[in-house]
Scaffold this active site. Structure first.
Site, PDB file in Angstrom:
ATOM      1  N   PRO A   6       0.841  -1.205   0.000  1.00  0.00           N
ATOM      2  CG  PRO A   6      -0.845  -1.623   1.554  1.00  0.00           C
ATOM      3  CD  PRO A   6       0.481  -2.141   1.078  1.00  0.00           C
ATOM      4  CD  GLU A   7       2.899   2.836  -4.343  1.00  0.00           C
ATOM      5  OE1 GLU A   7       3.178   4.002  -4.647  1.00  0.00           O
ATOM      6  OE2 GLU A   7       3.138   1.866  -5.091  1.00  0.00           O
ATOM      7  CE  LYS A  55       5.418   3.236   0.616  1.00  0.00           C
ATOM      8  NZ  LYS A  55       6.308   2.195   0.067  1.00  0.00           N
ATOM      9  CG  ASN A 175       7.824  -1.532  -6.244  1.00  0.00           C
ATOM     10  OD1 ASN A 175       8.829  -0.873  -6.003  1.00  0.00           O
ATOM     11  ND2 ASN A 175       7.795  -2.845  -6.138  1.00  0.00           N
ATOM     12  NE  ARG A 261      10.067  -3.046  -3.421  1.00  0.00           N
ATOM     13  CZ  ARG A 261       9.620  -2.069  -2.613  1.00  0.00           C
ATOM     14  NH1 ARG A 261      10.409  -1.548  -1.692  1.00  0.00           N
ATOM     15  NH2 ARG A 261       8.385  -1.610  -2.744  1.00  0.00           N
TER      16      ARG A 261
END
Length: 281
Positions: A6-7, A55, A175, A261
């Site tokens: 989650p961003e 976050k 991401n 990533r």
């Protein structure tokens, strides 16, 4: 299916839901299902506010008049699979109870934190110890784009695709936004920060994209909430929506031993560094 942490916009919406359900009301239910706080009860404590910082999520509470104690903050991070759900009190939970890490409620609503990445309670005055290191938050009231640019330039040789994930520089980006921002700005993920032609433009895009999505149930960066909500994220091997080229995915890490990533991009049109306003609606 591509899983993503989650961003910032997700956590912002979560804070708003919790604020609407719990804010300004005394707790009639308090159940912490983590060893460090298993015996802590905040029953009768007032929820002062619920705020997000990148976050991170803070539920700020104050004690009833009869209790001599400092205000406390419930600090949580969702990591990959965590989520806070809000239910009408008595409503059946949508996730199994064994995944619950915290249950907070009042006569009208119950908030349940499932599979939280971490959860701990601290004095509200000590919040700086856990979030003070974070960079400017594009969804925060004190957003400072000049400070974000300054922090990004701390290491001018660092690839921009890595710098954007460093929460000490800008907080709330993950991401998805990393990949989408670089595509919209036509910047290759491996471009050194100091060689990004218009870093201020990229920072402004971060602010605009997160704010454009903070009120949406489904995140959209292309402006079309349909088959292709994202320009590049999760679309490796497909055609670029801008130039028709083949989209790519590569892994980036700080070093050979660093955590990798995946970043998504178009090898054709991201080679050019021409500022663009595509994807901001």
């Amino acid at each position: 299916m591509v899983l993503a942490m989650p961003e910032g916009d997700t956590v912002f919406r979560t804070a708003r839901r919790l604020e609407a359900a719990l804010g300004g009301k005394a707790l009639s239910m308090s159940d912490f299902r983590v060893p460090a706080h298993a015996t802590l009860s905040l029953v009768d404590w007032m929820v002062e506010s619920v705020v997000s910082r990148g976050k991170h999520l803070m539920i700020r509470t104050r004690p009833p008049a009869k209790v001599s104690a400092p205000p406390l903050s419930i600090h949580s991070h969702l990591l990959m699979e965590g989520h806070w759900d809000v239910y009408a009190t008595g409503e059946r939970w949508r996730s199994p109870a064994f995944k619950a890490r915290a249950v907070l409620g009042n006569p009208a609503f119950t908030a349940v934190g499932f599979e939280l990445g971490f959860l701990h309670v601290l004095r509200t005055t000590d919040e700086v110890e856990v979030i003070g290191h974070l960079g400017p938050d594009p969804l925060g009231h004190s957003w400072d784009p000049a400070e974000a640019v300054r922090r990004l330039l701390f290491a001018p040789q660092r690839p921009i695709g890595l710098a954007l994930l460093d929460q000490r520089l800008i907080c709330g980006l993950g991401n998805i936004y990393r990949s989408e921002l670089l595509f919209v700005a036509r910047v290759h993920p491996r471009t050194p920060v100091g060689e990004v032609e218009d870093l201020a433009h990229l920072v402004d895009l971060a602010h605009r994209l997160l704010n454009a999505n903070k009120d949406r149930a489904r995140r959209v960066t292309t402006g079309a909430d349909g088959m292709n909500r994202y320009w590049v994220y999760g679309r490796e091997g497909q055609a670029c929506l801008r130039c028709g080229g083949n989209l790519k995915m590569e892994s980036l890490a700080e070093s050979t031993r660093g955590a990798e990533r995946n970043v998504y991009f178009c090898g054709s049109c991201q080679a050019a560094q021409v500022p663009s306003t595509e994807g901001v609606h």
